[in-house]
Design an enzyme around this catalytic site. Structure first.
Site, PDB file in Angstrom:
ATOM      1  N   SER A 170       0.788  -1.318   0.276  1.00 20.21           N
ATOM      2  CA  SER A 170       0.557  -0.040   0.010  1.00 20.21           C
ATOM      3  C   SER A 170       0.496   1.067   0.002  1.00 20.21           C
ATOM      4  O   SER A 170       1.489   1.929  -1.130  1.00 20.21           O
ATOM      5  CB  SER A 170      -0.878   0.220   0.948  1.00 20.21           C
ATOM      6  N   GLU A 209     -12.711   6.924   6.157  1.00 17.76           N
ATOM      7  CA  GLU A 209     -11.682   6.906   7.043  1.00 17.76           C
ATOM      8  C   GLU A 209     -10.339   8.076   6.637  1.00 17.76           C
ATOM      9  O   GLU A 209     -10.712   8.672   6.034  1.00 17.76           O
ATOM     10  CB  GLU A 209     -10.090   6.061   6.944  1.00 17.76           C
ATOM     11  N   HIS A 263      -9.569   6.671   2.596  1.00 18.22           N
ATOM     12  CA  HIS A 263      -9.785   4.924   2.534  1.00 18.22           C
ATOM     13  C   HIS A 263     -11.401   5.867   2.354  1.00 18.22           C
ATOM     14  O   HIS A 263     -11.866   5.878   3.332  1.00 18.22           O
ATOM     15  CB  HIS A 263      -9.986   4.146   3.287  1.00 18.22           C
TER      16      HIS A 263
END
Length: 468
Positions: free
Chosen positions: A99, A334, A338
């Site tokens: 990520s 988030e 996200h």
């Protein structure tokens, strides 16, 4: 090695913590687990990291040994792995990615029967993987798999869903951070004939331009330059100017992370946080059911609850996806970018899909700043990362929690994820990162003076604990 089995994925340094023999054993164990869960097929993809092709070979070899059908997606954003479970009726997915982590890291995100494989289930396979390590080596192997062109299916899906955006009168600044989003973002924006400046548009597993983490403002320098931030000028490479874009005419920007499951939205002189995006969308959804994680603003929670409901949950994509399904949430986010659309989509974090939904909302009402300015005035810190030893971080949080309880503060204690204290005039949060050797802190209050008080109180207590 056990510490690389984190809350919602596996993540570690390639070569010392993750290598081909480990990956073969992992693939073998996961393949057996998938078959036991009646998952008979699995798709495998990877991002741009230099170690990915080696690990891809090793993972597929282990899956082959387990006897499960393997579909190879190649280099694709993580959301396309999830998409393959829905669009192609493949039972499971493993994405090889670390990520937003630096280039030396790699890891695995695992989905079985459209549900994240995480937490206790993930932690419990460590002993089995360790047991089988002796049966596998680091050699490149012959493997069996069927190639699957998920990118074409995905772009066709987005083209149909967002056909109304075609030829939109809009100028974008895009930074794909040399990561997995590079080609797919370009393909869909070209298909829709939207004008954009594309920075760091070529794959680079060393991330020489900047780390693939758009939550660190220093990594957004190219977009800030393109949007003419009033307090910022920096030498930047010349981007690709696409579909008639004219230099420095962008009004909206997007920064992506390494595997394209999170996105940061930027306006001139304003970086929009994930919880602020939730508020913008909540204003556009009738009786919205929203989910925000523990780092999000108390003011955002309060204001969305006036429009519908806003539930608090643990940080982490796996935790959030689980709650979305359980409570039929419309939208979740988030703070770190996200964004999960269950409204008109599948309820997982997809930065490319999120970008298009944000564009759609922006064209409907471009006054994002005006909507956000209606919120009560507050002062907040960014997400603060405090470096600690990996093996110490949870012990520090537990000690901090017990100390807080002993003080009998005039504050609401929330223990969903770490320690969140909600005061009358703001909140403090201290939690352990599940992906890195850090503690994560965030503070908010109605005044700069109160913010400093909350900040100083937290750090004083934390420093005493670390010192002892």
């Amino acid at each position: 090695m056990k510490h690389i089995f984190r809350e919602y994925d596996i993540r570690g340094i390639f070569g010392t913590e993750i290598n081909p023999s480990f990956t073969k054993a992992l693939g073998f164990i996961l393949g057996k687990i998938m078959l036991n869960k009646n998952a008979k097929s699995v798709s495998v993809g990877y991002d741009t990291r230099l170690s990915n092709k080696v690990l891809n070979n090793a993972l597929i070899y282990g899956l082959n040994k387990a006897g499960i059908k393997v579909y190879s997606l190649g280099l694709v954003p993580t959301p396309l792995g999830y998409f393959s479970n829905y669009a192609c009726k493949i039972d499971a997915n493993i994405m090889i990615t670390a990520s937003h982590n630096p280039k030396e890291y790699n890891g695995f995100k695992i989905t079985i029967n459209k549900e994240s494989f995480f937490a206790t289930e993930l932690a419990n396979i460590y002993d089995e993987v360790a047991l089988y390590l002796k049966d596998f080596d680091n050699k490149i192997e012959d493997t069996e798999y069927e190639e699957l062109d998920i990118k074409t299916k995905y772009i066709e899906f987005l083209q149909k869903e967002f056909a109304h955006l075609k030829n939109a009168n809009l100028n974008l600044a895009i930074d794909t951070a040399s990561g997995a989003a590079c080609k797919v973002v370009a393909n869909i924006l070209d298909t829709l004939n939207i004008k954009y400046a594309h920075y760091f548009s070529e794959f680079d597993g060393e991330f020489k331009a900047h780390e693939p983490d758009p939550t660190h403002e220093e990594n957004l320098f190219a977009i800030k330059n393109e949007l003419n931030f009033s307090d910022f000028r920096s030498p930047c490479p010349t981007p690709l100017y696409k579909n008639g874009y004219v230099k420095n005419t962008a009004t909206l920007g997007f920064g992506f992370d390494g595997d394209a499951d999170r996105v940061v939205c930027i306006l001139k002189d304003k970086i929009i946080k994930g919880d602020e995006l939730c508020y913008l969308f909540a204003n556009d959804i009738k009786n919205p059911k929203i989910l925000c994680e523990v780092k999000c603003s108390k003011i955002i929670f309060d204001k969305i609850n006036e429009l519908g409901t806003c539930t608090m949950c643990k940080t982490g994509h796996s935790n959030i996806k689980k709650v979305i399904k359980e409570q039929n949430i419309d939208l979740a986010a988030e703070l770190s970018g996200h964004v999960f659309f269950n409204d008109k989509y599948y309820g997982y974090d997809d930065a490319i899909y999120s970008m298009l939904r944000i564009i759609e909302l922006y064209l409907k009402n471009p006054d994002f700043i005006g909507v956000l300015n209606k919120l009560p005035k507050s002062y907040s810190s960014d997400e603060i990362k405090i470096k600690v030893k990996e093996e110490d971080k949870f012990n520090i949080i537990n000690t901090y929690k017990e100390k807080i309880k002993s003080l009998n503060l005039n504050a609401k204690l929330i223990e969903i994820d770490g320690v969140r204290l909600e005061f009358e005039n703001g909140f403090s949060l201290l939690r352990a990162s599940n992906t890195s050797p850090y503690l994560v802190a965030r503070f908010e209050s109605i005044s700069e003076e109160k913010l400093k008080e909350i900040n100083d109180f937290t750090y004083k207590l934390l420093n005493e604990i670390i010192k002892n």
